[in-house]
Write a protein that holds these residues in place. Structure first.
Motif, short mmCIF file in Angstrom:
data_model
loop_
_atom_site.label_atom_id
_atom_site.label_comp_id
_atom_site.label_asym_id
_atom_site.label_seq_id
_atom_site.Cartn_x
_atom_site.Cartn_y
_atom_site.Cartn_z
N GLU A 173 -32.97 38.63 18.50
CA GLU A 173 -33.52 37.29 18.05
C GLU A 173 -32.79 36.16 18.80
OE1 GLU A 173 -32.95 36.45 13.91
OE2 GLU A 173 -34.69 38.01 13.31
N GLY A 174 -33.44 35.30 19.47
CA GLY A 174 -32.68 34.34 20.28
C GLY A 174 -33.65 33.10 20.73
N ASP A 175 -33.16 32.55 21.79
CA ASP A 175 -34.00 31.36 22.35
C ASP A 175 -33.25 31.21 23.87
OD1 ASP A 175 -31.57 29.71 22.42
OD2 ASP A 175 -31.81 28.87 20.49
N ILE A 176 -34.33 30.57 24.44
CA ILE A 176 -33.87 30.03 25.79
C ILE A 176 -34.22 28.73 25.89
CG2 ILE A 176 -34.47 30.37 28.31
CD1 ILE A 176 -35.72 33.06 27.74
N ASP A 179 -35.21 23.66 31.43
CA ASP A 179 -36.34 22.71 32.07
C ASP A 179 -36.92 21.89 30.76
OD1 ASP A 179 -37.45 21.00 33.90
OD2 ASP A 179 -39.48 22.24 33.85
N GLN A 180 -35.93 21.42 29.96
CA GLN A 180 -36.19 20.51 28.78
C GLN A 180 -37.17 21.13 27.65
OE1 GLN A 180 -34.70 17.86 27.95
NE2 GLN A 180 -33.74 17.25 29.92
N ARG A 181 -37.26 22.46 27.83
CA ARG A 181 -38.27 23.35 27.04
C ARG A 181 -37.30 24.40 25.93
NH1 ARG A 181 -44.53 23.58 28.53
NH2 ARG A 181 -44.67 21.67 29.44
N GLU A 182 -37.88 24.54 25.01
CA GLU A 182 -37.30 25.45 24.20
C GLU A 182 -38.14 26.67 23.69
OE1 GLU A 182 -34.35 26.30 19.99
OE2 GLU A 182 -35.16 24.33 20.62
N TYR A 183 -37.72 27.87 23.95
CA TYR A 183 -38.70 29.12 23.76
C TYR A 183 -37.81 29.94 22.91
CZ TYR A 183 -40.28 27.65 28.61
OH TYR A 183 -40.64 26.98 29.34
N GLU A 184 -38.38 30.36 21.54
CA GLU A 184 -37.88 31.12 20.54
C GLU A 184 -38.52 32.69 20.52
OE1 GLU A 184 -37.70 29.24 16.93
OE2 GLU A 184 -36.08 27.99 17.48
N PHE A 185 -37.65 33.68 20.55
CA PHE A 185 -38.42 34.97 20.53
C PHE A 185 -37.72 36.02 19.81
CE2 PHE A 185 -35.00 34.66 23.73
CZ PHE A 185 -34.23 35.83 23.84
N GLU A 186 -38.24 36.88 19.32
CA GLU A 186 -37.79 38.37 18.66
C GLU A 186 -38.34 39.46 19.53
OE1 GLU A 186 -38.92 38.42 14.58
OE2 GLU A 186 -37.75 36.77 14.21
N ILE A 187 -37.39 40.43 19.70
CA ILE A 187 -37.76 41.48 20.61
C ILE A 187 -37.34 42.84 19.94
CG2 ILE A 187 -37.13 43.01 22.90
CD1 ILE A 187 -36.90 40.13 24.29
N ALA A 189 -35.68 46.03 19.12
CA ALA A 189 -34.56 46.65 20.07
C ALA A 189 -34.65 48.26 20.27
CB ALA A 189 -33.13 46.65 18.92
N ASN A 190 -35.92 48.72 19.84
CA ASN A 190 -36.08 50.04 20.03
C ASN A 190 -37.30 50.38 21.08
OD1 ASN A 190 -34.13 51.78 18.61
ND2 ASN A 190 -34.89 50.78 16.82
N THR A 191 -38.24 49.43 21.10
CA THR A 191 -39.34 49.66 21.99
C THR A 191 -39.27 48.53 23.11
OG1 THR A 191 -40.89 47.93 20.79
CG2 THR A 191 -40.78 50.23 20.05
N GLY A 192 -38.48 47.49 23.00
CA GLY A 192 -38.70 46.40 23.97
C GLY A 192 -39.87 45.62 24.09
N ILE A 193 -40.63 45.76 22.84
CA ILE A 193 -41.85 44.67 22.79
C ILE A 193 -41.34 43.38 22.06
CG2 ILE A 193 -44.14 44.62 21.69
CD1 ILE A 193 -44.24 47.78 21.71
N ILE A 194 -42.02 42.52 22.63
CA ILE A 194 -41.94 41.30 22.17
C ILE A 194 -42.65 41.00 21.00
CG2 ILE A 194 -42.14 38.49 22.66
CD1 ILE A 194 -41.54 39.08 25.56
N LEU A 195 -41.79 40.81 20.01
CA LEU A 195 -42.77 40.76 18.37
C LEU A 195 -43.06 39.19 18.19
CD1 LEU A 195 -40.04 42.58 16.46
CD2 LEU A 195 -42.15 43.71 17.33
N GLU A 196 -42.22 38.41 18.35
CA GLU A 196 -42.62 36.95 18.37
C GLU A 196 -42.38 36.05 19.52
OE1 GLU A 196 -41.60 35.02 14.72
OE2 GLU A 196 -42.06 36.89 13.61
N TRP A 197 -43.05 34.93 19.98
CA TRP A 197 -42.91 34.02 21.17
C TRP A 197 -42.93 32.79 20.60
CZ3 TRP A 197 -39.88 35.06 25.37
CH2 TRP A 197 -39.68 34.11 26.38
#
Length: 202
Positions: A173-176, A179-187, A189-197
């Motif tokens: 779980e994390g964020d980036i 450029d003044q924008r925030e992106y939140e994600f969940e990946i 940990a076993n498949t590398g698939i992005i679960l949420e973005w």
């Protein structure tokens, strides 16, 4: 009849005065750049040193404020600046010491020690050490690259993420902030698939 007009005039002047008075306090605005400069100066940080920089304008208790957030030298800074005159209303700091960088250092240390003692170790063991001992197939570095591919121009210094166990499922779980924008994600940990973005719109 004359009295009626005079009374109406007095009411109009009163309303106009009240409106003008209200508008006067919120009429001045130092601007986003000046608010950012005030925060950076207070923190003793240059704009070049700041990463994960985000500036937004908001209303708090009837006054306009700028919310400034950035990271520098292992510290996260959060400021609220009065839009009217640049006064620093709140200033919070948190030592983040770049969790990712710290974990990467630990990983490199672990790899060196393992190679010295046992020769080469397989990738699965290295991935496990990268993920703080959790039995996962995707390393934190791999998950980070997956996330960064979605935000052209962003680098590792713009990312903050951690491994989390949610009902037996490991995910990053994390964020980036870039450029003044925030992106939140969940990946996963076993498949590398992005679960949420999700992306914060301006």
């Amino acid at each position: 009849m004359m009295k009626k007009y005079m009374a109406a005039g007095i009411v109009a002047i009163s309303v106009l005065g009240a409106t003008t008075g209200c508008g006067f306090t919120g009429g001045k605005d130092i601007g986003k750049d000046a608010a950012l400069e005030a925060a950076l100066q207070d923190a003793g940080v240059t704009k070049e040193e700041a990463t994960r920089l985000k500036t937004s304008k908001d209303r708090d208790d009837g006054r306009m404020i700028y919310e400034i957030q950035f990271d520098a030298n292992g510290t996260e800074y959060d400021y609220e600046i009065a839009a009217e005159d640049g006064t620093i209303l709140t200033a919070d700091t948190e030592n983040v010491a770049s969790n990712t960088a710290a974990q990467n250092k630990d990983t490199q240390g672990n790899e060196s020690a393992q190679e010295a003692q046992n020769g080469q170790q397989n990738n699965t063991q290295n991935n496990q050490s990268q993920s703080a001992g959790a039995n996962v197939a995707v390393s934190q570095e791999q998950a980070m690259q997956t996330a960064l591919e979605r935000v052209p121009g962003a680098t590792e210094s713009d990312v903050r993420m951690e491994l989390d166990n949610d009902d037996g499922q490991y995910k990053y779980e994390g964020d980036i902030i870039y450029d003044q924008r925030e992106y939140e994600f969940e990946i996963d940990a076993n498949t590398g698939i992005i679960l949420e973005w999700s992306e914060e719109r301006r």
